[in-house]
Design an enzyme around this catalytic site. Structure first.
Site, mmCIF file in Angstrom:
data_model
loop_
_atom_site.group_PDB
_atom_site.id
_atom_site.type_symbol
_atom_site.label_atom_id
_atom_site.label_comp_id
_atom_site.label_asym_id
_atom_site.label_seq_id
_atom_site.Cartn_x
_atom_site.Cartn_y
_atom_site.Cartn_z
ATOM 1 C CG HIS A 123 28.963 -36.145 -33.264
ATOM 2 N ND1 HIS A 123 30.033 -36.280 -32.477
ATOM 3 C CD2 HIS A 123 27.810 -36.526 -32.419
ATOM 4 C CE1 HIS A 123 29.588 -36.600 -31.130
ATOM 5 N NE2 HIS A 123 28.435 -36.670 -31.164
ATOM 6 C CG ASP A 152 28.833 -38.149 -27.406
ATOM 7 O OD1 ASP A 152 28.347 -37.951 -28.626
ATOM 8 O OD2 ASP A 152 29.075 -37.496 -26.711
ATOM 9 C CD GLU A 186 27.329 -33.080 -30.860
ATOM 10 O OE1 GLU A 186 26.055 -32.774 -30.046
ATOM 11 O OE2 GLU A 186 28.263 -33.730 -30.438
ATOM 12 C CD GLU A 187 31.143 -34.189 -28.238
ATOM 13 O OE1 GLU A 187 30.585 -33.451 -27.483
ATOM 14 O OE2 GLU A 187 30.553 -35.484 -28.225
ATOM 15 C CD GLU A 211 24.475 -36.954 -30.209
ATOM 16 O OE1 GLU A 211 25.332 -37.979 -29.602
ATOM 17 O OE2 GLU A 211 25.194 -36.207 -30.495
ATOM 18 C CG HIS A 397 31.199 -35.569 -23.235
ATOM 19 N ND1 HIS A 397 30.680 -34.438 -23.291
ATOM 20 C CD2 HIS A 397 30.976 -36.418 -24.123
ATOM 21 C CE1 HIS A 397 30.345 -34.145 -24.469
ATOM 22 N NE2 HIS A 397 30.308 -35.369 -25.049
#
Length: 429
Positions: A123, A152, A186-187, A211, A397
């Site tokens: 993603h 990510d 995706e997030e 991922e 994140h």
């Protein structure tokens, strides 16, 4: 004859043990020299691509940034000879927090001379807000590359691009079709692209999801399903001091509902339901007419979510205040990914490939928390779905610097390329 009730539970572990034993036996094989040498040469070009991707801010709600990164990825796939299109979402599964606009996806196909269908997914979006790049710019420090969204999942996009580049440089086309799909949502639980991922993956022999592999490069064959429950209670307001009996206290009813749902978790089977957010009332001296609550749900099996939804709907029929109105909505934000024999076989072969270059490869068949798009890919396919094919790294994140480990680039390029080649030629059956 009736079957033993114990035998089925022994089959999967036994088969997994056999495949792992086979991989261990072959672990001292020599690496395929030309593939490994090319992986080493491809490290710097991959880092150049990764730098470019990190320098494009692409938060899930930043449509301009997502369009920009989609053009960048599509352009590189076209240079590699793929049939490429930038898709705009048309089938949006609207969740409670789905934004008005969803970012694009990049879809590329490479036609080969064989029969195997292999799909690579990653993603392009991140969790970060526009303007945060200045605090996490791309930089290399020792054995780490840092940058906003680098782990990510921009590393996953770059790894796909350069694995395809390696196949081209090796003049390898023995696959039937090689499909690449990178999405921009995706997030936020992939509301715009979940159905597309499922559709494209449905007839694939193998789907590899890129991922990150965590700090130790673990491949994951199972991920948790993520759900949300939304409870709404409608009552009637009235003066809390002079005429409380004239109202219907939504807070009382909400409390009753939450309490009677507190024991629906089944931790021993990985099913968890936790009420986490609630709101009721407007003023101290007013009987609340409205109340709401939200719950987080996790499951390891799709069927567990189905049973949980039914249990929740049954519970709300039992009301503390008969004149109140109670509604419950349940969202499957992401289904669980369940390990199957096909994915175990592919992962075991990956352990053998890593052994060729003197490394060990961890494989986890038990979900540990978060969910990914790999679960959407697995919904309608009988083929293998393997998550965690990306680089090793840390800090996703977070407000701390996010990084990937440079020493994982060559092994992951080698692993991905070899997997595709050996699947295509039947060495991995």
């Amino acid at each position: 004859m009736p079957r033993s009730h114990q035998a089925p539970s022994l089959v999967a572990p036994l088969m997994a043990s056999l495949w792992l034993a086979c991989a261990a036996t072959m672990a001292h094989a020599e690496p395929v020299t030309d593939v490994h040498a090319l992986a080493q040469k491809e490290q710097q070009p991959l880092l150049d691509t990764l730098r470019d991707l990190v320098n494009i801010e692409s938060g899930s709600k930043d449509i301009d940034g997502l369009n920009q990164i989609a053009e960048r990825v599509a352009g590189q796939l076209r240079q590699l000879g793929g049939t490429v299109e930038i898709l705009q979402p048309t089938d949006i599964y609207r969740l409670d927090d789905t934004p008005d606009k969803i970012g694009p996806a990049v879809h590329a196909t490479f036609k080969g001379t064989g029969s195997k269908k292999i799909m690579l997914i990653a993603h392009m979006d991140t969790v970060y807000l526009k303007g945060m790049l200045k605090d996490q710019p791309f930089r290399i420090d020792g054995d780490r590359a840092y940058g906003l969204g680098i782990a990510d999942d921009k590393q996953g996009v770059a790894l796909i691009l350069h694995s395809v580049a390696m196949l081209q440089k090796l003049n390898f086309k023995d696959y039937g079709t090689l499909t690449v799909l990178t999405n921009g949502d995706e997030e936020i639980s992939s509301p715009g692209w979940r159905s597309t991922i499922t559709k494209f993956a449905s007839d694939q022999d193998v789907v590899f999801s890129f991922e990150g592999g965590g700090t130790d490069g673990t491949l994951r064959l199972a991920t948790s399903g993520i759900g949300s429950a939304y409870l709404t209670v409608r009552g009637k307001s009235s003066h809390a001091g002079s005429r409380p009996e004239g109202g219907i206290n939504a807070l009382y009813e909400l409390s009753h509902q939450v309490l009677q749902m507190k024991d629906l978790s089944r931790p021993e089977q990985g099913l968890k339901l936790n009420w986490t957010v609630s709101k009721a009332g407007t003023n101290r001296n007013v009987i609340p007419a409205d109340a709401t609550a939200q719950a987080d749900a996790r499951a390891l099996k799709v069927s567990d979510f189905d049973e949980l939804q039914k249990a929740l709907q049954d519970k709300i029929k039992n009301r503390l205040l008969p004149d109140s109105k109670v509604e419950l909505k349940f969202e499957v934000r992401r289904p669980p990914l369940e390990a199957n024999d096909a994915s175990r076989r592919v992962a075991a072969y990956g352990k053998m490939i890593y052994g060729e270059i003197g490394l060990s490869l961890k494989v986890d068949e038990k979900a540990t928390g978060g969910g990914t798009d790999a679960a959407f890919a697995a919904l309608k396919t009988n083929g293998a779905v393997v998550e965690g094919m990306g680089l090793s790294g840390f800090g996703a994140h977070s407000n701390d610097a996010e990084y990937v480990q440079l020493n994982s680039i060559v092994p992951r390029l080698y692993l991905t390329t070899r997997m595709i080649m050996d699947l295509s030629t039947g060495k991995l059956k």
